[in-house]
Design an enzyme around this catalytic site. Structure first.
Site, PDB file in Angstrom:
ATOM      1  N   ARG A  33      44.760  52.947  34.586  1.00 32.84           N
ATOM      2  CA  ARG A  33      45.893  53.364  35.423  1.00 32.84           C
ATOM      3  C   ARG A  33      47.154  53.476  34.576  1.00 32.84           C
ATOM      4  NH1 ARG A  33      46.976  47.854  38.914  1.00 32.84           N
ATOM      5  NH2 ARG A  33      46.509  46.452  37.180  1.00 32.84           N
ATOM      6  N   ALA A  79      36.613  48.043  36.774  1.00 35.48           N
ATOM      7  CA  ALA A  79      37.994  47.827  37.233  1.00 35.48           C
ATOM      8  C   ALA A  79      38.010  46.902  38.443  1.00 35.48           C
ATOM      9  CB  ALA A  79      38.644  49.165  37.591  1.00 35.48           C
ATOM     10  N   ALA A  80      38.967  45.995  38.440  1.00 40.05           N
ATOM     11  CA  ALA A  80      39.141  45.095  39.587  1.00 40.05           C
ATOM     12  C   ALA A  80      40.431  44.317  39.420  1.00 40.05           C
ATOM     13  CB  ALA A  80      37.980  44.101  39.662  1.00 40.05           C
ATOM     14  N   SER A 123      29.897  39.453  40.715  1.00 43.98           N
ATOM     15  CA  SER A 123      30.355  38.203  40.087  1.00 43.98           C
ATOM     16  C   SER A 123      29.670  36.975  40.649  1.00 43.98           C
ATOM     17  CB  SER A 123      31.861  38.084  40.334  1.00 43.98           C
ATOM     18  OG  SER A 123      32.302  36.787  40.057  1.00 43.98           O
ATOM     19  N   GLU A 125      31.222  34.460  41.304  1.00 44.97           N
ATOM     20  CA  GLU A 125      32.137  33.924  42.327  1.00 44.97           C
ATOM     21  C   GLU A 125      31.575  34.143  43.734  1.00 44.97           C
ATOM     22  OE1 GLU A 125      35.090  31.603  41.312  1.00 44.97           O
ATOM     23  OE2 GLU A 125      35.565  32.704  43.140  1.00 44.97           O
ATOM     24  N   TYR A 147      39.028  36.949  46.297  1.00 42.94           N
ATOM     25  CA  TYR A 147      38.350  37.721  45.237  1.00 42.94           C
ATOM     26  C   TYR A 147      36.833  37.675  45.466  1.00 42.94           C
ATOM     27  CZ  TYR A 147      36.250  38.589  40.647  1.00 42.94           C
ATOM     28  OH  TYR A 147      35.462  39.061  39.614  1.00 42.94           O
TER      29      TYR A 147
HETATM   30  P1  NAP Z   1      39.813  42.318  33.122  1.00 42.45           P
HETATM   31  O1  NAP Z   1      39.937  42.072  31.660  1.00 42.45           O
HETATM   32  O2  NAP Z   1      40.776  41.674  34.057  1.00 42.45           O
HETATM   33  O3  NAP Z   1      39.863  43.919  33.336  1.00 42.45           O
HETATM   34  C1  NAP Z   1      40.051  44.468  34.609  1.00 42.45           C
HETATM   35  C2  NAP Z   1      40.343  45.954  34.448  1.00 42.45           C
HETATM   36  O4  NAP Z   1      40.554  46.532  35.750  1.00 42.45           O
HETATM   37  C3  NAP Z   1      41.589  46.283  33.629  1.00 42.45           C
HETATM   38  O5  NAP Z   1      41.327  47.365  32.791  1.00 42.45           O
HETATM   39  C4  NAP Z   1      42.614  46.672  34.684  1.00 42.45           C
HETATM   40  O6  NAP Z   1      43.605  47.555  34.219  1.00 42.45           O
HETATM   41  C5  NAP Z   1      41.690  47.389  35.661  1.00 42.45           C
HETATM   42  N1  NAP Z   1      42.283  47.582  36.988  1.00 42.45           N
HETATM   43  C6  NAP Z   1      42.882  46.681  37.776  1.00 42.45           C
HETATM   44  N2  NAP Z   1      43.296  47.248  38.923  1.00 42.45           N
HETATM   45  C7  NAP Z   1      42.958  48.560  38.853  1.00 42.45           C
HETATM   46  C8  NAP Z   1      43.128  49.679  39.710  1.00 42.45           C
HETATM   47  N3  NAP Z   1      43.740  49.566  40.891  1.00 42.45           N
HETATM   48  N4  NAP Z   1      42.632  50.866  39.314  1.00 42.45           N
HETATM   49  C9  NAP Z   1      42.032  51.015  38.118  1.00 42.45           C
HETATM   50  N5  NAP Z   1      41.876  49.995  37.243  1.00 42.45           N
HETATM   51  C10 NAP Z   1      42.327  48.789  37.615  1.00 42.45           C
HETATM   52  O7  NAP Z   1      38.355  41.926  33.637  1.00 42.45           O
HETATM   53  P2  NAP Z   1      36.988  41.729  32.805  1.00 42.45           P
HETATM   54  O8  NAP Z   1      36.851  40.290  32.453  1.00 42.45           O
HETATM   55  O9  NAP Z   1      36.879  42.766  31.786  1.00 42.45           O
HETATM   56  O10 NAP Z   1      35.919  41.989  33.965  1.00 42.45           O
HETATM   57  C11 NAP Z   1      35.401  43.299  34.206  1.00 42.45           C
HETATM   58  C12 NAP Z   1      34.832  43.339  35.612  1.00 42.45           C
HETATM   59  O11 NAP Z   1      33.794  42.370  35.742  1.00 42.45           O
HETATM   60  C13 NAP Z   1      35.810  43.028  36.721  1.00 42.45           C
HETATM   61  O12 NAP Z   1      35.438  43.795  37.838  1.00 42.45           O
HETATM   62  C14 NAP Z   1      35.575  41.553  37.016  1.00 42.45           C
HETATM   63  O13 NAP Z   1      35.953  41.249  38.334  1.00 42.45           O
HETATM   64  C15 NAP Z   1      34.079  41.478  36.809  1.00 42.45           C
HETATM   65  N6  NAP Z   1      33.544  40.180  36.380  1.00 42.45           N
HETATM   66  C16 NAP Z   1      34.058  39.552  35.297  1.00 42.45           C
HETATM   67  C17 NAP Z   1      33.489  38.375  34.880  1.00 42.45           C
HETATM   68  C18 NAP Z   1      34.026  37.639  33.664  1.00 42.45           C
HETATM   69  O14 NAP Z   1      33.698  36.463  33.508  1.00 42.45           O
HETATM   70  N7  NAP Z   1      34.775  38.290  32.792  1.00 42.45           N
HETATM   71  C19 NAP Z   1      32.395  37.824  35.563  1.00 42.45           C
HETATM   72  C20 NAP Z   1      31.883  38.519  36.648  1.00 42.45           C
HETATM   73  C21 NAP Z   1      32.449  39.709  37.053  1.00 42.45           C
HETATM   74  P3  NAP Z   1      45.107  47.045  33.859  1.00 42.45           P
HETATM   75  O15 NAP Z   1      45.066  46.698  32.392  1.00 42.45           O
HETATM   76  O16 NAP Z   1      45.935  48.233  34.155  1.00 42.45           O
HETATM   77  O17 NAP Z   1      45.406  45.870  34.723  1.00 42.45           O
HETATM   78  O1  G4F Z   2      38.854  30.898  33.915  1.00 39.75           O
HETATM   79  P1  G4F Z   2      38.983  30.937  35.390  1.00 39.75           P
HETATM   80  O2  G4F Z   2      40.285  31.405  35.940  1.00 39.75           O
HETATM   81  O3  G4F Z   2      37.767  31.792  35.914  1.00 39.75           O
HETATM   82  P2  G4F Z   2      37.043  31.902  37.347  1.00 39.75           P
HETATM   83  O4  G4F Z   2      37.926  31.517  38.447  1.00 39.75           O
HETATM   84  O5  G4F Z   2      35.738  31.193  37.227  1.00 39.75           O
HETATM   85  O6  G4F Z   2      36.814  33.478  37.458  1.00 39.75           O
HETATM   86  C1  G4F Z   2      36.314  34.233  36.358  1.00 39.75           C
HETATM   87  O7  G4F Z   2      34.908  34.244  36.406  1.00 39.75           O
HETATM   88  C2  G4F Z   2      34.359  34.918  37.556  1.00 39.75           C
HETATM   89  C3  G4F Z   2      32.833  34.805  37.440  1.00 39.75           C
HETATM   90  O8  G4F Z   2      32.409  33.634  38.092  1.00 39.75           O
HETATM   91  C4  G4F Z   2      34.826  36.365  37.531  1.00 39.75           C
HETATM   92  F1  G4F Z   2      34.255  37.051  38.544  1.00 39.75           F
HETATM   93  C5  G4F Z   2      36.335  36.407  37.642  1.00 39.75           C
HETATM   94  O9  G4F Z   2      36.785  37.760  37.565  1.00 39.75           O
HETATM   95  C6  G4F Z   2      36.918  35.636  36.448  1.00 39.75           C
HETATM   96  O10 G4F Z   2      36.584  36.359  35.274  1.00 39.75           O
HETATM   97  O11 G4F Z   2      38.738  29.472  35.985  1.00 39.75           O
HETATM   98  C7  G4F Z   2      37.589  28.723  35.676  1.00 39.75           C
HETATM   99  C8  G4F Z   2      37.735  27.299  36.198  1.00 39.75           C
HETATM  100  C9  G4F Z   2      38.166  27.205  37.658  1.00 39.75           C
HETATM  101  O12 G4F Z   2      37.350  26.277  38.327  1.00 39.75           O
HETATM  102  C10 G4F Z   2      39.578  26.673  37.620  1.00 39.75           C
HETATM  103  O13 G4F Z   2      39.957  25.856  38.712  1.00 39.75           O
HETATM  104  O14 G4F Z   2      38.766  26.646  35.445  1.00 39.75           O
HETATM  105  C11 G4F Z   2      39.542  25.865  36.329  1.00 39.75           C
HETATM  106  N1  G4F Z   2      40.866  25.661  35.741  1.00 39.75           N
HETATM  107  C12 G4F Z   2      41.401  24.439  35.433  1.00 39.75           C
HETATM  108  N2  G4F Z   2      42.623  24.615  34.943  1.00 39.75           N
HETATM  109  C13 G4F Z   2      41.764  26.603  35.440  1.00 39.75           C
HETATM  110  C14 G4F Z   2      42.881  25.942  34.929  1.00 39.75           C
HETATM  111  N3  G4F Z   2      41.699  27.962  35.541  1.00 39.75           N
HETATM  112  C15 G4F Z   2      42.774  28.666  35.114  1.00 39.75           C
HETATM  113  N4  G4F Z   2      42.720  30.010  35.170  1.00 39.75           N
HETATM  114  N5  G4F Z   2      43.900  28.054  34.620  1.00 39.75           N
HETATM  115  C16 G4F Z   2      44.002  26.695  34.510  1.00 39.75           C
HETATM  116  O15 G4F Z   2      45.021  26.159  34.063  1.00 39.75           O
END
Ligand code: NAP
Ligand code: G4F
Length: 323
Positions: A33, A79-80, A123, A125, A147
């Site tokens: 975006r 994207a999310a 996810s 989640e 989420y």
């Molecule tokens: P991320 O680093 O937060 O990347 C999210 C991307 O979505 C960014 O490029 C962001 O662009 C884009 N975005 C947000 N709002 C948008 C919109 N309205 N239209 C178009 N693009 C938009 O997330 P990630 O860790 O790479 O994760 C990738 C995907 O996997 C996500 O859907 C996330 O929910 C899912 N997921 C992640 C994990 C994990 O542990 N990483 C686990 C399970 C699922 P901007 O830079 O402009 O914000």
């Molecule tokens: O790193 P987190 O923010 O990741 P969370 O909530 O697990 O979500 C991530 O993983 C999901 C897959 O299960 C994705 F779908 C989602 O998009 C994202 O990538 O938090 C992990 C844990 C939580 O339990 C939180 O309560 O860490 C704990 N935590 C403790 N202190 C914290 C903190 N999390 C964050 N972000 N910041 C803190 O200071």
């Protein structure tokens, strides 16, 4: 040359997936975006090999136009609004982007190019208050955040378009995956960055919330390969991707600090602001089906992931501060 469209290409996973697909001789189109500042840092090193196009999951016409103009063979919807705490402060936006955004893409594919293969980034989640000790493709969902609820919608609409419209649409239920490119607000990167700052004398505290939360953490580079593998199967199907190990935030801290000869207890402070209205206490994947059907296995273990992230942040900060 197959053509892939990646939404969220400038995010953590988008950058690793783009690298992977380029190495596999894909033509890669990335949707991002418009922003008033540069958000392309993660893909700067490959920008000349990609076609970057503007679009937004909130905007149906931009999504339709992208599918129409680029006619992709594969679409990866990464994207999310992906940060769980923001989903409590912006629940409607999260529902629009993370939930309904999936339908916007599926509708564009259905009308414009129904033979496109579609990957949805679901996810762990969605499992939230877990209903089984190890979560698999058949474990019931109980999301604990707006989420998580939006991702459940995205998952089921993907399944529904497969069943209703015969699209090749799959949902990858990925457990937490991290890397040196992880956003700074997620707990792993927050820890690795603070550890590096503390080691270099740039700060002296790490404020955290719930240290007892447990996650099944893997390396993002391994997980994007699983996304691609899902789209190469004969039949569209859904998969859980994780390591099969769970670790606490405390363990992450212990390893990260001890890697630079520090004791986490001297630096970590509890901060109420980082506790959540409803917590996901523990996540643990059962990735057996991915191993059996896809032949996928994680390559980076927990210890290596933590130390890789700390080392990368040390290097980054040394460069930034000329140390
Ligand atoms: P991320 O680093 O937060 O990347 C999210 C991307 O979505 C960014 O490029 C962001 O662009 C884009 N975005 C947000 N709002 C948008 C919109 N309205 N239209 C178009 N693009 C938009 O997330 P990630 O860790 O790479 O994760 C990738 C995907 O996997 C996500 O859907 C996330 O929910 C899912 N997921 C992640 C994990 C994990 O542990 N990483 C686990 C399970 C699922 P901007 O830079 O402009 O914000
Ligand atoms: O790193 P987190 O923010 O990741 P969370 O909530 O697990 O979500 C991530 O993983 C999901 C897959 O299960 C994705 F779908 C989602 O998009 C994202 O990538 O938090 C992990 C844990 C939580 O339990 C939180 O309560 O860490 C704990 N935590 C403790 N202190 C914290 C903190 N999390 C964050 N972000 N910041 C803190 O200071």
């Amino acid at each position: 040359m197959p053509k892939a469209l990646i939404t969220g290409i400038n995010g953590q996973d988008g950058s690793y997936l783009a690298e992977f697909l380029l190495e596999h001789d894909y033509e890669v189109v990335g949707m991002a975006r418009r922003s008033s500042t540069d958000t392309m840092g993660r893909i700067a090193h490959i920008a000349d090999q990609l076609e970057l196009v503007q679009g937004d999951l909130l905007d149906q016409s931009s999504v339709n136009a992208l599918i129409d103009q680029h006619q992709p063979d594969e679409v990866y919807n990464l994207a999310a609004q992906s940060f769980v705490p923001t989903s409590w402060s912006q629940p409607v936006l999260t529902g629009e982007v993370t939930g309904l955004g999936v339908t916007r893409l599926l509708e564009a594919i259905r009308y414009v190019k129904p033979d496109t293969r579609f990957y949805q980034a679901s996810s762990s989640e969605m499992f939230g208050k877990v209903q089984e000790e190890r979560q698999s493709e058949t474990t019931p969902f109980w999301p604990r955040s707006p989420y998580g609820v939006a991702k459940v919608y995205g998952h089921w609409i993907t399944v529904n378009y497969r069943e209703s419209h015969n699209l090749f649409a799959v949902s990858g239920m990925l457990f937490n995956h991290e890397s040196p490119r992880r956003g700074l607000e997620f707990v792993t990167r927050k820890i690795s960055q603070h550890v590096a700052q503390i080691k270099l004398g740039l700060t002296d505290k790490l404020p955290l919330g719930n240290l007892d939360a447990q996650r099944d953490w893997g390396f993002a580079g391994d997980y994007v390969k699983a996304m691609w593998m899902m789209l190469q199967q004969k039949e569209a199907d859904d998969f859980v991707i994780g390591t099969g190990e769970t670790h606490s935030v405390r363990e992450f801290c212990e390893i990260a600090f001890s890697h630079v000869d520090l004791d986490y207890e001297e630096f970590v402070v509890r901060d109420e602001r980082f506790y959540r209205p409803a917590e996901v206490d523990v996540l643990l994947a059962n990735p057996d089906k991915a191993g059996r059907v896809l032949g996928w296995e994680p390559q980076v273990d927990f210890n290596s992931l933590v130390t890789m992230m700390v080392d990368a942040d040390l290097e980054l900060l040394r460069k930034e501060h000329g140390l």
